[in-house]
Scaffold this motif. Sequence first.
Motif, PDB file in Angstrom:
ATOM      1  N   ALA A 266      47.830  27.952 -51.688  1.00 12.49           N
ATOM      2  CA  ALA A 266      48.970  28.512 -52.419  1.00 12.49           C
ATOM      3  C   ALA A 266      48.505  29.497 -53.487  1.00 12.49           C
ATOM      4  CB  ALA A 266      49.788  27.391 -53.052  1.00 12.49           C
ATOM      5  N   LYS A 267      47.388  29.209 -54.136  1.00 13.24           N
ATOM      6  CA  LYS A 267      46.880  30.106 -55.176  1.00 13.24           C
ATOM      7  C   LYS A 267      46.465  31.454 -54.594  1.00 13.24           C
ATOM      8  CE  LYS A 267      45.159  26.344 -58.107  1.00 13.24           C
ATOM      9  NZ  LYS A 267      43.950  25.695 -58.677  1.00 13.24           N
ATOM     10  N   GLY A 268      46.092  31.455 -53.315  1.00 13.42           N
ATOM     11  CA  GLY A 268      45.650  32.695 -52.697  1.00 13.42           C
ATOM     12  C   GLY A 268      46.744  33.499 -52.042  1.00 13.42           C
ATOM     13  N   LEU A 269      47.975  32.986 -52.038  1.00 12.25           N
ATOM     14  CA  LEU A 269      49.095  33.689 -51.416  1.00 12.25           C
ATOM     15  C   LEU A 269      49.911  34.408 -52.488  1.00 12.25           C
ATOM     16  CD1 LEU A 269      50.339  31.089 -48.761  1.00 12.25           C
ATOM     17  CD2 LEU A 269      49.010  33.161 -48.355  1.00 12.25           C
ATOM     18  N   ALA A 270      49.948  35.728 -52.384  1.00 16.36           N
ATOM     19  CA  ALA A 270      50.657  36.511 -53.399  1.00 16.36           C
ATOM     20  C   ALA A 270      52.141  36.202 -53.420  1.00 16.36           C
ATOM     21  CB  ALA A 270      50.423  38.002 -53.150  1.00 16.36           C
ATOM     22  N   LYS A 271      52.742  35.927 -52.241  1.00 12.08           N
ATOM     23  CA  LYS A 271      54.175  35.682 -52.165  1.00 12.08           C
ATOM     24  C   LYS A 271      54.579  34.348 -52.783  1.00 12.08           C
ATOM     25  CE  LYS A 271      54.959  38.309 -47.891  1.00 12.08           C
ATOM     26  NZ  LYS A 271      55.466  38.212 -46.504  1.00 12.08           N
ATOM     27  N   VAL A 272      53.631  33.426 -52.874  1.00  5.96           N
ATOM     28  CA  VAL A 272      53.958  32.067 -53.316  1.00  5.96           C
ATOM     29  C   VAL A 272      53.894  31.956 -54.828  1.00  5.96           C
ATOM     30  CG1 VAL A 272      53.235  29.667 -53.219  1.00  5.96           C
ATOM     31  CG2 VAL A 272      53.249  31.049 -51.143  1.00  5.96           C
ATOM     32  N   GLY A 273      52.718  32.287 -55.390  1.00  7.16           N
ATOM     33  CA  GLY A 273      52.556  32.310 -56.838  1.00  7.16           C
ATOM     34  C   GLY A 273      52.908  31.012 -57.533  1.00  7.16           C
ATOM     35  N   LYS A 274      53.607  31.140 -58.662  1.00  7.49           N
ATOM     36  CA  LYS A 274      53.926  29.985 -59.494  1.00  7.49           C
ATOM     37  C   LYS A 274      54.950  29.054 -58.856  1.00  7.49           C
ATOM     38  CE  LYS A 274      52.972  32.414 -63.826  1.00  7.49           C
ATOM     39  NZ  LYS A 274      53.532  32.854 -65.144  1.00  7.49           N
ATOM     40  N   GLU A 275      55.649  29.537 -57.827  1.00  4.66           N
ATOM     41  CA  GLU A 275      56.673  28.713 -57.194  1.00  4.66           C
ATOM     42  C   GLU A 275      56.078  27.485 -56.512  1.00  4.66           C
ATOM     43  OE1 GLU A 275      60.114  31.253 -55.430  1.00  4.66           O
ATOM     44  OE2 GLU A 275      58.288  32.442 -55.212  1.00  4.66           O
ATOM     45  N   ALA A 276      54.777  27.506 -56.240  1.00  2.00           N
ATOM     46  CA  ALA A 276      54.115  26.365 -55.595  1.00  2.00           C
ATOM     47  C   ALA A 276      53.530  25.402 -56.616  1.00  2.00           C
ATOM     48  CB  ALA A 276      53.022  26.852 -54.652  1.00  2.00           C
ATOM     49  N   ALA A 277      53.944  25.518 -57.877  1.00  2.00           N
ATOM     50  CA  ALA A 277      53.385  24.657 -58.919  1.00  2.00           C
ATOM     51  C   ALA A 277      53.670  23.176 -58.661  1.00  2.00           C
ATOM     52  CB  ALA A 277      53.938  25.066 -60.281  1.00  2.00           C
ATOM     53  N   LEU A 366      62.281  20.687 -44.802  1.00  2.00           N
ATOM     54  CA  LEU A 366      60.832  20.577 -44.763  1.00  2.00           C
ATOM     55  C   LEU A 366      60.357  20.103 -46.127  1.00  2.00           C
ATOM     56  CD1 LEU A 366      58.572  21.343 -42.622  1.00  2.00           C
ATOM     57  CD2 LEU A 366      58.153  23.333 -44.071  1.00  2.00           C
ATOM     58  N   SER A 367      59.484  19.121 -46.120  1.00  2.00           N
ATOM     59  CA  SER A 367      58.955  18.585 -47.365  1.00  2.00           C
ATOM     60  C   SER A 367      57.443  18.528 -47.290  1.00  2.00           C
ATOM     61  CB  SER A 367      59.522  17.177 -47.620  1.00  2.00           C
ATOM     62  OG  SER A 367      59.018  16.271 -46.637  1.00  2.00           O
ATOM     63  N   VAL A 368      56.814  18.131 -48.391  1.00  2.00           N
ATOM     64  CA  VAL A 368      55.364  17.957 -48.394  1.00  2.00           C
ATOM     65  C   VAL A 368      54.970  16.897 -47.375  1.00  2.00           C
ATOM     66  CG1 VAL A 368      53.404  17.183 -49.783  1.00  2.00           C
ATOM     67  CG2 VAL A 368      55.078  18.778 -50.744  1.00  2.00           C
ATOM     68  N   PHE A 369      55.840  15.897 -47.182  1.00  2.00           N
ATOM     69  CA  PHE A 369      55.611  14.897 -46.141  1.00  2.00           C
ATOM     70  C   PHE A 369      55.374  15.590 -44.797  1.00  2.00           C
ATOM     71  CE2 PHE A 369      57.502  12.786 -42.500  1.00  2.00           C
ATOM     72  CZ  PHE A 369      56.878  11.546 -42.497  1.00  2.00           C
ATOM     73  N   ASP A 370      56.220  16.547 -44.472  1.00  2.00           N
ATOM     74  CA  ASP A 370      56.104  17.225 -43.179  1.00  2.00           C
ATOM     75  C   ASP A 370      54.824  18.039 -43.091  1.00  2.00           C
ATOM     76  OD1 ASP A 370      58.680  16.455 -41.984  1.00  2.00           O
ATOM     77  OD2 ASP A 370      59.511  17.588 -43.653  1.00  2.00           O
ATOM     78  N   LEU A 371      54.391  18.636 -44.222  1.00  2.00           N
ATOM     79  CA  LEU A 371      53.145  19.375 -44.193  1.00  2.00           C
ATOM     80  C   LEU A 371      51.960  18.445 -43.929  1.00  2.00           C
ATOM     81  CD1 LEU A 371      54.635  21.919 -45.185  1.00  2.00           C
ATOM     82  CD2 LEU A 371      52.712  22.311 -46.713  1.00  2.00           C
ATOM     83  N   SER A 390      66.634  23.450 -49.770  1.00  2.00           N
ATOM     84  CA  SER A 390      65.712  23.188 -50.873  1.00  2.00           C
ATOM     85  C   SER A 390      64.971  24.458 -51.265  1.00  2.00           C
ATOM     86  CB  SER A 390      64.700  22.115 -50.470  1.00  2.00           C
ATOM     87  OG  SER A 390      63.653  22.030 -51.428  1.00  2.00           O
ATOM     88  N   PRO A 391      64.826  24.711 -52.574  1.00  2.00           N
ATOM     89  CA  PRO A 391      64.085  25.909 -52.997  1.00  2.00           C
ATOM     90  C   PRO A 391      62.614  25.863 -52.602  1.00  2.00           C
ATOM     91  CG  PRO A 391      64.622  24.496 -54.878  1.00  2.00           C
ATOM     92  CD  PRO A 391      65.380  23.964 -53.719  1.00  2.00           C
ATOM     93  N   ARG A 392      62.119  24.680 -52.247  1.00  2.00           N
ATOM     94  CA  ARG A 392      60.721  24.568 -51.840  1.00  2.00           C
ATOM     95  C   ARG A 392      60.495  24.973 -50.382  1.00  2.00           C
ATOM     96  NH1 ARG A 392      58.772  18.665 -54.208  1.00  2.00           N
ATOM     97  NH2 ARG A 392      59.014  19.133 -56.448  1.00  2.00           N
ATOM     98  N   THR A 393      61.578  25.093 -49.617  1.00  4.44           N
ATOM     99  CA  THR A 393      61.442  25.321 -48.178  1.00  4.44           C
ATOM    100  C   THR A 393      60.618  26.555 -47.862  1.00  4.44           C
ATOM    101  OG1 THR A 393      63.540  24.206 -47.693  1.00  4.44           O
ATOM    102  CG2 THR A 393      62.698  25.711 -46.031  1.00  4.44           C
TER     103      THR A 393
END
Length: 450
Positions: A266-277, A366-371, A390-393
Motif C-alpha cells: 500500500a505504501k508503494g501505490l500512489a493511488k492508495v496513499g493514506k487511505e490504506a492507513a 470485500l474486506s481484509v478477511f477476503d484479502l 464500503s470506502p475500503r473497497t
Amino acid sequence: MSASTPPPPRTPSVLPFPPKVYERGNKRLDEVLDFVAFSARPMPLVTLLDEAPRRIVDILGCDVCSLYLVEGENKLVMRGNVGFSRSALGQIRLNVGEGITGQAVEYLRPIISDHAETHASYKYFPGLEEERFPVFLAVPILGKQGPVGAIAVQREATPFSDPDVELLSVLGALISAGIRHAELIDTQRERSSFARRAGGGTRKVTLPGRPLVPGTALGAIAAPRRPPQRPSNVPRAAGEQEQDVRLLKVAFDVAQKAILALNERAKGLAKVGKEAAFLGTYVEILGDMRFRELALELTATGVGIPSALGRVAREATRTAVSISRDPFLEERARDVEDLCDALSMLAATDKRAELPSKAVLVGDGLSVFDLLISARAQPCGIALSERATSPRTRILLELLGVPAIVDVQGLFRWSSDGDIALIDADHGLLVINPSKSEIAAIRHARSRDR
C-alpha cells in the motif's frame, strides 16, 4: 417479309446518361460501406464498443467519439470511446435529460452545437478535458422500445454539417442492432425475459458495472468462503487440543506476514496513499501479544479454534460498545472480528473451505478477511454487487491487483458457482457464460500481449 423471317438485329443505342459505378476511392463512401459490412457481423459487445467509435471517427473526421448505453431506469454510461482516456469508460455517467447527450436521448432527436460549453445543458466532467473539442453533435441510438444509447462526436474547430447529422443517425441504427444482439441485460426492465434454467446456469448474459481495476479475466465463478457460523460445542480431545494450538500459531504467523506485506504494498501505490492507513490497525492487532495469548489459551481449553476466536471477538465488541462507546474502539472491534474470522479459516483443515484457484470471485463486499483468505487461491478477477459500498473497497481491490468491477446489479440473480464468467474491467462489463467467440477473443488478446 414472311411471318417466319426473323427481324433484322437492332443496333444498340448509346445512352446519353450511362450509369455510374462508384469504385473504391471515395474515402467517406468506402468507410461507410465498410461500417455497414462490419455492423452486419455477429461480434462480442466489447468489439462493437471499441471498433464502432474508431470507425465513426474516421468517417466523420472528428477528434472524439463516445458511445453511451442506456442502463437501469434512467442512466447513460460511456462504454466506448476514442479521443479520451480509457479510464473514462464506465465512469462517465449521465441521467437521461442531463447534458447535451442526455438531452438528445430525452428528445429522441439529434442536437448540435458549435460551442458546447455555452449550451444551457452542457455537463462538465473534471479531468476529461473535453473543452478542447467544443464542436459537439449527439444523436440518440433508437431500439425497438425506446432509446438504447447515444453517440456523441466532437471536433476541435470544424462545425458538423446537416449530412453529418443524417449519416451519424443512420450509423446509430446499425449500432442499435449490434447492441440488441449482444444481450446486454437491463435487470430493471427485462427480468421476466431472461429466466434462469432449472438446475443452475444461465443463458449468456452481459451485466454492466463500474470498472475499478482495469484488465480482463476469464474463469469459473466462486463465492468467497466464510467461517462456520455455529462452532461445535463438543470438547476437543487432548491430542486435538495440541494440534489446534499449533494450527492457530501457524495461522497467526501467516496472517501477520500477509498483513505486513499488504501494508508495504500500500505504501508503494500512489493511488492508495493514506487511505490504506486502516491496515496499520491490523498490524497492531496481530502484534498485540495479549490478543494472541488469549486466543491460544482459550484454544488450549479444548473449545476449538472457531469458538476460541469467537469469544475473543465478542469480548472486543463488548468492551467497545457496552463500556466505552468509543467510535475508534467500535471500529477496532469490527477489525478484530474480521481478523478472527480470517484466523479461523487459515487454521481450518477442511479442504471444502478452500476456494478454487484462478476463479472469478463474486460477492457483496470485500474486506481484509477476503484479502487474507481469497488471495491465497489467486483469483483472476472480482465482481461485486451494488451492496459493496464500503470506502475500503477500492483500496482493497487495488491491493489485490486483479481486474475488478463493482456495482453489478442483479449479480446473484444471473450467476451461480461454477458458471464461466468473463470480466471486462476496461469497459465495466461482466459476461456470464460467454460465447466461444468471446472466449477466443480474450485468449487471442492475451497471446498477442505476451
